[in-house]
Design a protein around this motif. Structure first.
Motif, mmCIF file in Angstrom:
data_model
loop_
_atom_site.group_PDB
_atom_site.id
_atom_site.type_symbol
_atom_site.label_atom_id
_atom_site.label_comp_id
_atom_site.label_asym_id
_atom_site.label_seq_id
_atom_site.Cartn_x
_atom_site.Cartn_y
_atom_site.Cartn_z
ATOM 1 N N LYS A 85 -64.060 9.974 -2.435
ATOM 2 C CA LYS A 85 -63.674 9.997 -3.858
ATOM 3 C C LYS A 85 -63.405 8.590 -4.365
ATOM 4 N N GLY A 86 -63.511 8.456 -5.643
ATOM 5 C CA GLY A 86 -63.146 7.196 -6.282
ATOM 6 C C GLY A 86 -64.265 6.170 -6.268
ATOM 7 N N ASP A 87 -63.967 5.049 -6.842
ATOM 8 C CA ASP A 87 -64.887 3.923 -6.934
ATOM 9 C C ASP A 87 -65.069 3.316 -5.539
ATOM 10 N N PRO A 88 -66.314 3.156 -5.075
ATOM 11 C CA PRO A 88 -66.537 2.588 -3.741
ATOM 12 C C PRO A 88 -65.916 1.204 -3.556
ATOM 13 N N LEU A 89 -65.744 0.477 -4.650
ATOM 14 C CA LEU A 89 -65.205 -0.882 -4.544
ATOM 15 C C LEU A 89 -63.693 -0.918 -4.351
ATOM 16 N N THR A 90 -63.029 0.214 -4.399
ATOM 17 C CA THR A 90 -61.587 0.235 -4.174
ATOM 18 C C THR A 90 -61.236 0.470 -2.709
ATOM 19 N N HIS A 91 -62.237 0.753 -1.873
ATOM 20 C CA HIS A 91 -62.000 1.013 -0.455
ATOM 21 C C HIS A 91 -62.121 -0.284 0.349
ATOM 22 N N PRO A 92 -61.323 -0.439 1.406
ATOM 23 C CA PRO A 92 -61.354 -1.679 2.176
ATOM 24 C C PRO A 92 -62.711 -1.925 2.825
ATOM 25 N N ARG A 93 -63.084 -3.188 2.868
ATOM 26 C CA ARG A 93 -64.299 -3.617 3.548
ATOM 27 C C ARG A 93 -64.081 -5.026 4.077
ATOM 28 N N LEU A 94 -64.797 -5.321 5.136
ATOM 29 C CA LEU A 94 -64.592 -6.581 5.839
ATOM 30 C C LEU A 94 -65.942 -7.221 6.127
ATOM 31 N N THR A 95 -66.095 -8.477 5.711
ATOM 32 C CA THR A 95 -67.262 -9.264 6.080
ATOM 33 C C THR A 95 -66.833 -10.190 7.207
ATOM 34 N N ASN A 146 -61.679 -7.541 1.777
ATOM 35 C CA ASN A 146 -61.381 -7.025 0.452
ATOM 36 C C ASN A 146 -60.684 -5.698 0.701
ATOM 37 N N GLY A 147 -59.381 -5.696 0.521
ATOM 38 C CA GLY A 147 -58.573 -4.509 0.794
ATOM 39 C C GLY A 147 -58.435 -3.605 -0.407
ATOM 40 N N GLY A 148 -59.191 -3.861 -1.465
ATOM 41 C CA GLY A 148 -59.093 -3.115 -2.708
ATOM 42 C C GLY A 148 -58.804 -4.084 -3.836
ATOM 43 N N PHE A 149 -58.653 -3.576 -5.025
ATOM 44 C CA PHE A 149 -58.464 -4.419 -6.207
ATOM 45 C C PHE A 149 -57.294 -5.383 -6.014
#
Length: 175
Positions: A85-95, A146-149
């Motif tokens: 659910k929600g905007d995919p860009l609000t979920h944590p991601r790591l490069t 990027n842990g979210g907004f």
């Protein structure tokens, strides 16, 4: 006029989120530079971790990304999946920025890493011993979380790989 630094200082929460993303990843997007070019290429690979928590994978020498890593071991991994659910860009991601270390079968590291990999990815037993498959460990240089907004961090290799308490579930972020 200089741009403002948008990254927050690394803290225990950021380290935990990043380490959990690595520990829980079953796959990653691997970015390499295509041999003989300056063009990037991205593919999906299976993921596990070595005993110290560094990213570890099993790749085929028949693949284009293996040839790219042979030519230039500098690469990046993208970890983290959007939630249901929600905007995919609000979920944590790591490069993760790393240098690929292809593990020769005759090295002292191969057998223990092979066994460790299979404890995490038992289905790989079907093909791990095929002649074209090689283990690759990713020596982390640094990472961008990027842990979210409004939650952006630059993390060092020590932030990601140093001993730390057992992984927890990645917090669910709502959009």
């Amino acid at each position: 006029m200089p741009k403002p630094d948008l990254f927050q200082p690394a803290d225990d929460d950021a380290r935990r989120i990043a380490r959990d993303l690595i520990a829980q990843a079953t796959h990653a997007a691997l970015a390499v530079i295509r041999p003989g070019t300056t063009l990037p290429s991205v593919t999906r690979i299976a993921m596990a971790t070595d005993p110290q928590g560094a990213p570890l994978s099993l790749i085929s020498s028949l693949s284009h990304h293996t040839a790219a890593l042979d030519a230039s071991p500098d690469c990046a991994l993208l970890l983290g999946e959007p939630g249901d659910k929600g905007d995919p860009l609000t979920h944590p991601r790591l490069t993760v920025h790393a240098r690929a270390q292809l593990i020769p079968r005759d090295s002292a590291d191969h057998a223990p890493l092979r066994d460790h990999y299979l404890t995490q990815r038992p289905k790989a037993k079907l093909y791990i011993d095929f002649a074209d498959f090689r283990l690759v460990r990713f020596a982390v240089t640094d990472a961008l979380l990027n842990g979210g907004f409004g939650k952006a961090y630059i993390l060092s290799a020590a932030d990601l790989i140093a001993p730390f308490p057992a992984p927890q579930t990645v917090p669910e972020h709502k959009a």
